[in-house]
Design a protein around this motif. Structure first.
Motif, mmCIF file in Angstrom:
data_model
loop_
_atom_site.group_PDB
_atom_site.id
_atom_site.type_symbol
_atom_site.label_atom_id
_atom_site.label_comp_id
_atom_site.label_asym_id
_atom_site.label_seq_id
_atom_site.Cartn_x
_atom_site.Cartn_y
_atom_site.Cartn_z
ATOM 1 N N THR A 54 0.826 -1.213 0.000
ATOM 2 C CA THR A 54 0.000 0.000 0.000
ATOM 3 C C THR A 54 0.854 1.254 0.000
ATOM 4 N N TYR A 59 -3.308 1.716 -2.753
ATOM 5 C CA TYR A 59 -4.406 0.865 -2.270
ATOM 6 C C TYR A 59 -4.983 -0.004 -3.375
ATOM 7 N N SER A 62 -2.814 -2.939 -3.954
ATOM 8 C CA SER A 62 -2.881 -3.757 -2.745
ATOM 9 C C SER A 62 -4.202 -4.509 -2.679
ATOM 10 N N ARG A 63 -5.286 -3.868 -3.081
ATOM 11 C CA ARG A 63 -6.605 -4.505 -3.073
ATOM 12 C C ARG A 63 -6.613 -5.750 -3.957
ATOM 13 N N SER A 125 -4.973 -1.773 5.078
ATOM 14 C CA SER A 125 -4.601 -1.051 3.866
ATOM 15 C C SER A 125 -5.318 0.296 3.771
ATOM 16 N N ALA A 129 -3.371 3.917 3.824
ATOM 17 C CA ALA A 129 -3.482 4.802 2.660
ATOM 18 C C ALA A 129 -4.021 6.174 3.055
ATOM 19 N N ASP A 219 -3.003 7.883 -2.417
ATOM 20 C CA ASP A 219 -4.391 7.606 -2.785
ATOM 21 C C ASP A 219 -5.285 8.801 -2.484
#
Length: 243
Positions: A54, A59, A62-63, A125, A129, A219
């Protein structure tokens, strides 16, 4: 679409740690005065990898990795369950019984692991972020530790509740409240402690990746809906190139 040299390595390490931790969680161990599920020994590393993903890549990427870890864990659970249903080879009764005991009777452990992992990792996360934007990229330690404090609390409570409390009641072997809280406290202190102790290593890895990948993602306009599987190269956020 921007490519990275080390993103896939961090992603694979994240998923491998998760799978090994899920298998090891079938055993409860006691180290000194503390009681753990054995997966706790390795599982905190998944949060460190999540922090790195992240912090460096953002993000959205990472998601995608979290969903990949979730899918890999679910697939492993289904395969292990199916294997226990297959007829055993002749003269393999003891081996089959040992396998089924260790890996086959873990439906609530698997369910608890999946739910806890999903909720904990996305919380971790998301918080990291948002804190990165709020702190303008300063005080990395506050983001890694702060997000872990929340994420690991959610993860540990959900896992123990589903895997051992609810699962124990349904299976006829309820866990005593004192043991539940003993495991929770032990697990939580250990997981957060690992994050704190590994902070210098996290700094070194994050710094190396930012310089090498020339990426430092903010982000600022990200949709944090965990159910959106976005393209591998996200848009709509601030991308800072590190020289």
């Amino acid at each position: 679409m921007k490519s990275f040299r080390y993103f896939d390595l961090v992603m694979v390490a994240f998923v491998v740690v998760l799978l090994i931790s899920n298998i090891a969680s079938n055993k409860l161990v006691q180290l000194g005065p503390f009681t753990y599920d054995a997966g706790t020994i390795l599982f905190p590393l998944s949060y460190i990898f999540g922090d790195v993903l992240t912090e460096v890549y953002g993000y959205k990427r990472s998601r995608r990795v979290i969903w990949m870890g979730f899918g890999a864990s679910a697939l492993m659970a289904v395969v292990l369950w199916f294997v226990t249903l297959l007829p055993a080879a002749p003269d393999a009764g003891a081996q089959t019984e040992a396998f089924n005991t260790a890996l086959g009777s873990t439906s609530f452990i698997v369910l608890g692991s999946l739910v806890a992992f999903w909720a904990g990792e996305f919380s971790n996360s998301f918080i990291l972020a948002r804190m990165k934007v709020a702190t303008k990229g300063k005080w990395l330690w506050s983001r890694t530790i702060g997000s872990t404090i929340v994420g690991e609390a959610i993860d540990t409570v959900l896992f123990l509740t589903i895997a051992f409390a609810i699962g124990g009641v349904i299976l006829g072997s309820p866990m005593e409240g004192s043991l539940f809280w003993s495991i929770f406290i032990s697990n939580y202190i250990f997981k957060v402690g690992v994050e704190v102790l590994f902070t210098p290593i996290t700094y070194a890895v994050v710094g190396f990746l930012k310089r090498t990948e020339r990426e430092d993602y903010y982000d600022t306009n990200t949709n944090f809906n965990p159910f959106i599987i976005s393209p591998a190269d996200p848009t709509g956020a601030t991308n800072v190139t590190v020289r």
